[in-house]
Design a protein around this motif. Structure first.
Motif, mmCIF file in Angstrom:
data_model
loop_
_atom_site.group_PDB
_atom_site.id
_atom_site.type_symbol
_atom_site.label_atom_id
_atom_site.label_comp_id
_atom_site.label_asym_id
_atom_site.label_seq_id
_atom_site.Cartn_x
_atom_site.Cartn_y
_atom_site.Cartn_z
ATOM 1 N N PHE A 791 0.834 -1.195 0.000
ATOM 2 C CA PHE A 791 0.000 0.000 0.000
ATOM 3 C C PHE A 791 0.871 1.248 0.000
ATOM 4 O O PHE A 791 1.956 1.273 0.598
ATOM 5 N N ILE A 792 0.370 2.289 -0.657
ATOM 6 C CA ILE A 792 1.017 3.600 -0.621
ATOM 7 C C ILE A 792 -0.071 4.665 -0.508
ATOM 8 O O ILE A 792 -1.196 4.459 -0.959
ATOM 9 N N PRO A 793 0.228 5.802 0.089
ATOM 10 C CA PRO A 793 -0.709 6.932 0.004
ATOM 11 C C PRO A 793 -0.734 7.435 -1.445
ATOM 12 O O PRO A 793 0.323 7.549 -2.087
ATOM 13 N N VAL A 794 -1.892 7.719 -1.955
ATOM 14 C CA VAL A 794 -1.985 8.228 -3.324
ATOM 15 C C VAL A 794 -1.153 9.502 -3.476
ATOM 16 O O VAL A 794 -0.545 9.753 -4.529
ATOM 17 N N ALA A 795 -1.097 10.302 -2.425
ATOM 18 C CA ALA A 795 -0.358 11.570 -2.486
ATOM 19 C C ALA A 795 1.140 11.378 -2.690
ATOM 20 O O ALA A 795 1.844 12.322 -3.044
ATOM 21 N N SER A 796 1.651 10.147 -2.471
ATOM 22 C CA SER A 796 3.089 9.922 -2.662
ATOM 23 C C SER A 796 3.457 9.741 -4.136
ATOM 24 O O SER A 796 4.637 9.664 -4.477
ATOM 25 N N ILE A 797 2.452 9.663 -5.012
ATOM 26 C CA ILE A 797 2.732 9.513 -6.444
ATOM 27 C C ILE A 797 3.245 10.836 -7.002
ATOM 28 O O ILE A 797 2.585 11.874 -6.884
ATOM 29 N N VAL A 798 4.411 10.809 -7.592
ATOM 30 C CA VAL A 798 5.016 12.009 -8.166
ATOM 31 C C VAL A 798 4.385 12.325 -9.514
ATOM 32 O O VAL A 798 3.992 13.452 -9.791
ATOM 33 N N ARG A 799 4.286 11.306 -10.359
ATOM 34 C CA ARG A 799 3.699 11.448 -11.689
ATOM 35 C C ARG A 799 3.580 10.059 -12.312
ATOM 36 O O ARG A 799 4.027 9.080 -11.741
ATOM 37 N N GLY A 800 2.966 9.973 -13.485
ATOM 38 C CA GLY A 800 2.836 8.706 -14.169
ATOM 39 C C GLY A 800 4.126 8.280 -14.835
ATOM 40 O O GLY A 800 5.075 9.065 -14.987
#
Length: 839
Positions: A791-800
């Motif tokens: 699991f990861i927080p969605v907010a940790s996504i930098v970009r696609g």
């Protein structure tokens, strides 16, 4: 030359200036050096036209416009019937009474929206200056821009006024003229085939104003064209070749007469800010493919001794990028023509040596408009349709044919399975396709490179391997050139990469000469190989490559061909096509304007996008700028128990409730909560699945906000789409993951709703670095077992991100570094050691 040391400095008092951006204005502007932080830099320069409540004007009503649109396109039978029905119901009215009124309305629209067709370039310029929506965005004074890189201020280039030519020209304007400033014009011209067999041709000419920001300058509302017919029956005859150039330059003389006059005397104009300026118009940029560049510069092309319109490189040295040659100049060309006029025999020898034709160049009459300096690198035709689309791809097809049907079939299978990505064309074939679409060719190069990694092996087909190396350096250079903002660092990277391409090309030529593969090219002395020798100079003097791109103007050709096919009788083509085409173009621009004002997304076509749009606007219509935005929620929430049961055979979901509880309890304190007891996740714990994610991020290229659109959908337009992403693992470390499941949930212990994603992590490939990875600058990652989902927080996504599977080892993948400009720079940093393992 505009260098930091050469600038005249104005007295200034600065106390603790911000350290993000520095703007040095030209001394004649009398503006002090400006220091700004990232939040304020260029904040006031965004262009948002005011709402237009009657976007169909100058038509009297929307019904009149819709009738005109149908009348110019006989295929719109259904639209005509719909319009009649609306009139019958009283929801729309049509006030046009006859064809004459329709023609007058179209003429009015064409005058307003396609001014170069109907009026001189200078009149069009004055209209722009008097347009209350456009006028505030004009930039007059040269600027040198710097961004602090943590150590020092580093200069960068983007718009034309941030480059050296603008600064130098403004320095040379008459000191006696108060507020003398350049009015920079950008001209595009290209031959277009109007008839099916190419026997009738036209020349759309598009003018744009370099004083406007690129988002305004390259929009469909700015610019226009005029058609100059060509007598194709005489094509290729020596006498006609020179005559055609005389006719071409005489035709341009009509367009440039007022511009030429004001370029020497200046033109006093009170601008939108109530300041009286002396405007000096000039041709800063000429944008064209190689054939038109030969016409504009009056060189002899490949038939001459020096085929480059910018420098004096000999024909036989075009392939060698390690050598530099003197640049052409307007003065040199004028002296050669004068010698020819005095003594044709002696003058012809001089002209031949320079590769020039005995014709007076129309651009000489416009001050500060040396055509050899104005001519610019054309990425579309030189690279995507030329060096790659015609030559490198052609060589690859020859090598694949030599390897046989099995190799060709493997390539076709792989390209079909290449991961989908928004704004990236998808292909089902490579070997036997032919098309003349530069955008598709650009996208094909990015994919074919990864397709061939396991096909063109160094020990079995060395010619193919070196050609692959050449393709890699081509992509590296194309990625660098593509950047919308250039720093001294990126320009240095181009200069360092060009010798790499040169070495790969020379090695390929040597192998081709000894190869058993039939038909490999050994003569690479053609202008498109040499063209990017001048790209760094172009960027330093005229800004980023999009300033001189031919792409924004290519759409003109389709309208011309359509007008010739439907409304021309094949005779007097120029007058007929001109009239019909600017009517059609005006109607198309009005349709775009109306659509932009009445935009309503069709939820039935793309419910995921529709949901995201609904979510991003608040009641006042303002747009949210939060980093991540989940969309496309499933209608019904489900429990953790149901989720695990429904996916019982899927290893990624095995023990998902326990895994989620462990993730929460190990992470929650790092999120700023002070939780002292273990958070329990019951079987009845409810979550809401989302299948769409919008990620807003600050571009590493131009520091503005960009957006990626990620899918986590088992059936997106008929097939699964599970995108990959780059995530921020720690403050300094990033990693790649593949989305498996995205959801929101309310956590009572934290009294809040949170967004999470279940992902498959990827780690850096272990073991010794392969020669393949070193030679081709590859970033190879390995997927963790599917059951090791996390699991990861969605907010940790930098970009696609896009990960291209290794066709010989499906657990491994290659990071597609050339996806876009931001990915390109991100992966540069990633390859320097920021990529971390998640295992």
């Amino acid at each position: 030359m505009a260098t930091e040391s050469s600038h005249e400095q104005l007295p200034q008092t600065i106390i603790n200036p911000p350290t993000d951006f520095k703007t040095e204005h030209h001394p004649r502007s009398k503006c002090p050096t400006l220091f700004q932080n990232a939040d304020n830099f260029r904040l006031d320069k965004s262009f948002k036209p005011p709402p237009d409540h009657a976007p169909w004007r100058p038509f009297r009503c929307k019904g009149d416009f819709e009738f005109a649109e149908i009348a110019l396109d006989e295929k719109q039978v259904n639209d005509l019937l719909d319009l009649i029905a609306c009139v019958a119901k009283g929801t729309t009215q049509v006030t046009l009474k006859n064809e004459q009124e329709l023609r007058k309305a179209c003429d009015a629209a064409a005058t307003e929206l396609t001014p170069v067709h109907a009026r001189s370039i200078w009149q069009w310029v004055l209209d722009l200056l008097n347009n209350p929506h456009i006028a505030p965005h004009f930039i007059w004074d040269a600027e040198c821009l710097y961004k602090h890189n943590g150590v020092k201020f580093e200069r960068f280039y983007d718009e034309p006024w941030t480059a050296d030519s603008w600064w130098d020209i403004q320095s040379e304007l008459p000191a006696s003229a108060e507020n003398a400033v350049p009015l920079a014009l950008i001209l595009y011209a290209n031959k277009s085939k109007l008839s099916s067999f190419g026997t009738v041709k036209g020349y759309p000419v598009v003018v744009r104003c370099g004083n406007l920001p690129v988002n305004i300058r390259n929009s469909a509302d700015i610019g226009g064209g005029t058609v100059v017919p060509e007598d194709a029956a005489e094509e290729g005859k020596l006498g006609y070749t020179t005559l055609k150039r005389v006719v071409w330059h005489d035709s341009f003389l009509k367009l440039l007469s007022k511009v030429a006059q004001h370029s020497t005397t200046g033109y006093a104009h009170t601008c939108y800010d109530k300041i009286l300026r002396w405007l000096f118009p000039l041709i800063l940029i000429l944008s064209a493919d190689y054939e038109e560049q030969c016409m504009m510069s009056l060189i002899r092309g490949r038939s001459g001794k020096c085929p480059c319109p910018v420098c004096l490189v000999p024909l036989e040295e075009l392939h060698d990028l390690s050598k530099s040659f003197p640049l052409r100049s307007q003065t040199e060309a004028q002296e050669a023509l004068t010698a020819w006029e005095e003594n044709q025999a002696r003058g012809e020898a001089i002209l031949k040596k320079l590769g020039l034709r005995p014709v007076e160049n129309v651009f000489w009459i416009v001050l500060f408009s040396d055509p050899h300096k104005a001519l610019s690198f054309d990425r579309l035709h030189a690279l995507h349709l030329g060096l790659w689309g015609k030559h490198i791809l052609g060589e690859l097809k020859k090598i694949l044919a030599f390897l046989g049907q099995e190799a060709e079939a493997e390539v076709e299978r792989y390209v079909t399975d290449f991961p989908s990505w928004r704004n990236l064309s998808h292909f089902n074939a490579v070997v036997n396709i032919t098309f003349n679409d530069g955008n598709k060719m650009r996208d094909l190069a990015k994919q074919v490179f990864y397709v061939l990694l396991n096909v063109l092996k160094k020990n079995t087909v060395p010619e193919g391997y070196i050609l692959l190396r050449m393709l890699q350096t081509y992509l590296e250079l194309d990625g660098l050139i593509f950047l919308d903002v250039h720093t001294e660092t990126t320009l240095s990277m181009i200069e360092k990469e060009l010798p790499q391409f040169n070495d790969a090309l020379n090695e390929y030529i040597e192998l081709a000469m000894k190869s058993n593969i039939e038909g490999l090219r050994v003569d690479w002395d053609f202008p498109k190989v040499h063209a990017w020798k001048h790209i760094v100079n172009d960027i330093r003097h005229k800004g980023a490559a999009r300033n001189f791109s031919t792409r924004p103007n290519e759409s003109m050709h389709g309208a011309l061909r359509e007008a010739y096919k439907r409304w021309s009788n094949g005779r007097e083509v120029a007058s007929q096509v001109l009239q019909v085409d600017h009517h059609m173009l005006a109607v198309k621009l009005l349709r775009l304007r109306i659509t932009s004002q009445e935009f309503v997304y069709d939820q039935d076509q793309d419910p995921e996008m529709a949901t995201s749009i609904d979510n991003e606007h608040d009641a006042e219509g303002s747009v949210s700028i939060q980093h991540t935005q989940l969309g496309a929620p499933c209608r019904l929430s489900i429990t953790m128990q149901s989720l695990e049961t429904c996916n019982a055979t899927d290893g990624a979901f095995r023990g998902i409730r326990r895994k989620f509880a462990e993730f929460l309890n190990s992470s929650v304190n790092a999120w700023g909560y002070n939780v002292t007891k273990y958070i329990m996740i019951s079987p009845a714990f409810e979550i809401t699945e989302h299948r769409y994610l919008r990620v807003n991020y600050s571009s590493t290229v131009d520091w503005r906000e960009n957006t990626d659109y990620l899918r986590c959908n088992p059936k997106f337009f008929g097939k699964p789409r599970y995108n990959c992403a780059l995530i921020q693992l720690t403050a300094t470390e990033v990693a790649f993951v593949r989305l498996i499941f995205m959801f929101t949930c309310y956590i009572p212990d934290l009294d809040g709703t949170f967004e999470f994603a279940l992902v498959q992590p990827y780690s850096r490939r272990t073991g010794p670095t392969r020669q393949l990875d070193r030679d081709l600058k590859l970033i190879c990652v390995k997927a963790s077992p599917w059951s090791s989902s996390m699991f990861i927080p969605v907010a940790s996504i930098v970009r696609g991100a896009v990960l291209a599977p290794d066709s010989r080892n499906r657990e491994e993948a290659f990071v597609v570094s050339y996806l876009d400009d931001d990915t390109f720079l991100h992966t540069k940093a990633t390859n320097s050691g920021l990529l971390q393992d998640l295992d």
